[in-house]
Design a protein around this motif. Structure first.
Motif, PDB file in Angstrom:
ATOM      1  N   ILE A  49       0.807  -1.170   0.088  1.00 25.51           N
ATOM      2  CA  ILE A  49       0.198   0.036   0.014  1.00 25.51           C
ATOM      3  C   ILE A  49       0.914   1.343  -0.094  1.00 25.51           C
ATOM      4  O   ILE A  49       1.702   1.394   0.847  1.00 25.51           O
ATOM      5  CB  ILE A  49      -1.025   0.006   1.236  1.00 25.51           C
ATOM      6  N   ASP A  50       0.708   2.139  -0.947  1.00 24.79           N
ATOM      7  CA  ASP A  50       1.521   3.183  -1.289  1.00 24.79           C
ATOM      8  C   ASP A  50       0.863   4.666  -0.853  1.00 24.79           C
ATOM      9  O   ASP A  50      -0.010   4.871  -1.614  1.00 24.79           O
ATOM     10  CB  ASP A  50       2.158   3.309  -2.566  1.00 24.79           C
ATOM     11  N   ILE A  51       1.051   5.137   0.176  1.00 26.11           N
ATOM     12  CA  ILE A  51       0.400   6.398   0.894  1.00 26.11           C
ATOM     13  C   ILE A  51       1.658   7.450   0.756  1.00 26.11           C
ATOM     14  O   ILE A  51       2.408   7.203   1.727  1.00 26.11           O
ATOM     15  CB  ILE A  51      -0.350   6.411   2.027  1.00 26.11           C
TER      16      ILE A  51
ATOM     17  N   ILE B 257      -2.238   6.207  -2.802  1.00 27.25           N
ATOM     18  CA  ILE B 257      -2.786   7.404  -2.590  1.00 27.25           C
ATOM     19  C   ILE B 257      -1.624   8.690  -2.972  1.00 27.25           C
ATOM     20  O   ILE B 257      -0.517   8.553  -2.180  1.00 27.25           O
ATOM     21  CB  ILE B 257      -3.235   7.505  -1.055  1.00 27.25           C
ATOM     22  N   GLY B 258      -1.909   9.535  -3.635  1.00 31.44           N
ATOM     23  CA  GLY B 258      -0.872  10.519  -4.300  1.00 31.44           C
ATOM     24  C   GLY B 258      -0.681  11.504  -3.239  1.00 31.44           C
ATOM     25  O   GLY B 258      -1.662  11.959  -2.430  1.00 31.44           O
TER      26      GLY B 258
ATOM     27  N   VAL C 139      -7.006   0.547  -5.610  1.00 28.62           N
ATOM     28  CA  VAL C 139      -7.412   1.710  -5.755  1.00 28.62           C
ATOM     29  C   VAL C 139      -6.283   2.819  -5.956  1.00 28.62           C
ATOM     30  O   VAL C 139      -5.250   2.605  -5.322  1.00 28.62           O
ATOM     31  CB  VAL C 139      -8.575   2.377  -4.770  1.00 28.62           C
ATOM     32  N   SER C 140      -6.490   3.454  -6.979  1.00 29.05           N
ATOM     33  CA  SER C 140      -5.396   4.592  -7.225  1.00 29.05           C
ATOM     34  C   SER C 140      -5.827   5.865  -7.251  1.00 29.05           C
ATOM     35  O   SER C 140      -6.796   6.291  -8.190  1.00 29.05           O
ATOM     36  CB  SER C 140      -4.713   4.311  -8.584  1.00 29.05           C
ATOM     37  N   LEU C 141      -5.470   6.872  -6.382  1.00 28.82           N
ATOM     38  CA  LEU C 141      -5.918   8.283  -6.416  1.00 28.82           C
ATOM     39  C   LEU C 141      -4.763   8.811  -7.023  1.00 28.82           C
ATOM     40  O   LEU C 141      -3.834   9.287  -6.492  1.00 28.82           O
ATOM     41  CB  LEU C 141      -6.071   8.871  -4.863  1.00 28.82           C
TER      42      LEU C 141
END
Length: 299
Positions: A189-191, A211-212, A227-229
């Motif tokens: 998970i990349d936040i 999450i960018g 999910v990609s923001l």
């Protein structure tokens, strides 16, 4: 003859790799007594934060109500010492133009930043309690909140983000990104630590979630795996350079749900209570309460 040729190849390779033109932008010159931030020590710092925030789940398993004050005091002292050292290293690394580093001044700044972070730990615990409860309430498979705290990768990534975001907000360089990338490696998970996320946030499953940096997420938002923001690609400036520091990621208002493998891109706004179903690409605003599917949009 073969050995001589082998030695020549090695020597030629050394010469090429030592040519300044080849390493110009990839080289960091150390100053006296300076070290880069350490991933190993930062892992210890995150573990200390977990043991302080969730006593009994992490750290000393024998902690009790009678010993919690003592154990917390010990952990806080260790955290302050190690975090001050890592912030110091980060500040030195960030100040690449400094040739005569005022060590005492930077050391005091690092200690103040460490204290400022530690002061917010009660607030971080308070918001993480809402995240744990939201995760439990949203997942019938969870047996209790303790299982969420101890086992769930989505919650683990959120903990890393909450720690990193507070350091990021204090202006600490490098270390916040290192902490979220450690959580990324651990959970998938990349936040980005620069994202703004409200209370009662949950990530279900989570693998592949992104999450960018300039994402803004309201309260009681739930997102799923994949999910990609994402940020829209902006045109270069007049000099052809990449434009930085511009809000380019989505805004999710309160009570939004985004199901798996959906991509939301650009500075769009998803209204309060909207639902984004799985496997859709959204590049425009979504009104409050709307349900977005692959085939239609239903109010």
């Amino acid at each position: 003859m073969g050995l001589q040729k082998h030695s020549t190849i090695l020597a030629d390779t050394v010469e090429q790799l030592s040519d300044e033109a080849s390493y110009k932008q990839l080289f960091h010159a150390y100053r006296d007594e300076e070290a880069l931030p350490s991933g190993e020590v930062l892992k210890e710092i995150v573990d200390l934060c977990r043991s302080i925030l969730f006593p009994g789940y992490y750290g000393n398993a024998r902690i009790s109500k009678q010993t919690i004050r003592f154990q917390t005091g010990v952990n806080i002292e260790m955290l302050h010492e190690r975090l001050s050292g890592q912030i110091y290293a980060g500040l030195c690394f960030a100040d690449s133009s400094c040739t005569a580093c005022p060590e005492e001044k930077i050391s005091e700044q690092a200690k103040r930043l460490s204290e400022a972070f530690i002061k917010t730990l009660p607030e971080i615990r308070e918001i993480l309690a809402t995240d744990a409860e939201a995760t439990f309430n949203g997942d019938p498979a969870a047996q209790n909140v303790g299982e969420v705290i101890f086992c769930y990768p989505g919650f683990r990534a959120i903990v890393g983000y909450r720690i990193a975001h507070r350091l990021y907000s204090l202006g600490v360089p490098f270390i916040p990104r290192m902490i979220t990338e450690m959580a990324h490696s651990e959970t998938g998970i990349d936040i980005h630590p620069g994202a703004t996320i409200g209370h009662s946030f949950s990530i279900d499953h989570g693998t592949g979630t992104v999450i960018g940096e300039t994402s803004v997420i309201g309260n009681s938002v739930r997102i799923f795996q994949g999910v990609s923001l994402a940020g829209e690609k902006l045109p270069p400036d007049e000099n052809g350079q990449t434009i930085r520091g511009v809000a380019r990621h989505p805004i999710l208002e309160d009570d939004v749900t985004v199901y798996s493998n959906s991509t939301l891109i650009g500075r769009i706004r998803v209204g309060k209570g909207a639902t984004i179903c799985g496997n859709v690409w959204i590049a425009q605003d979504v009104p409050a309460g709307m349900v977005i599917t692959q085939n239609n949009a239903l109010r």
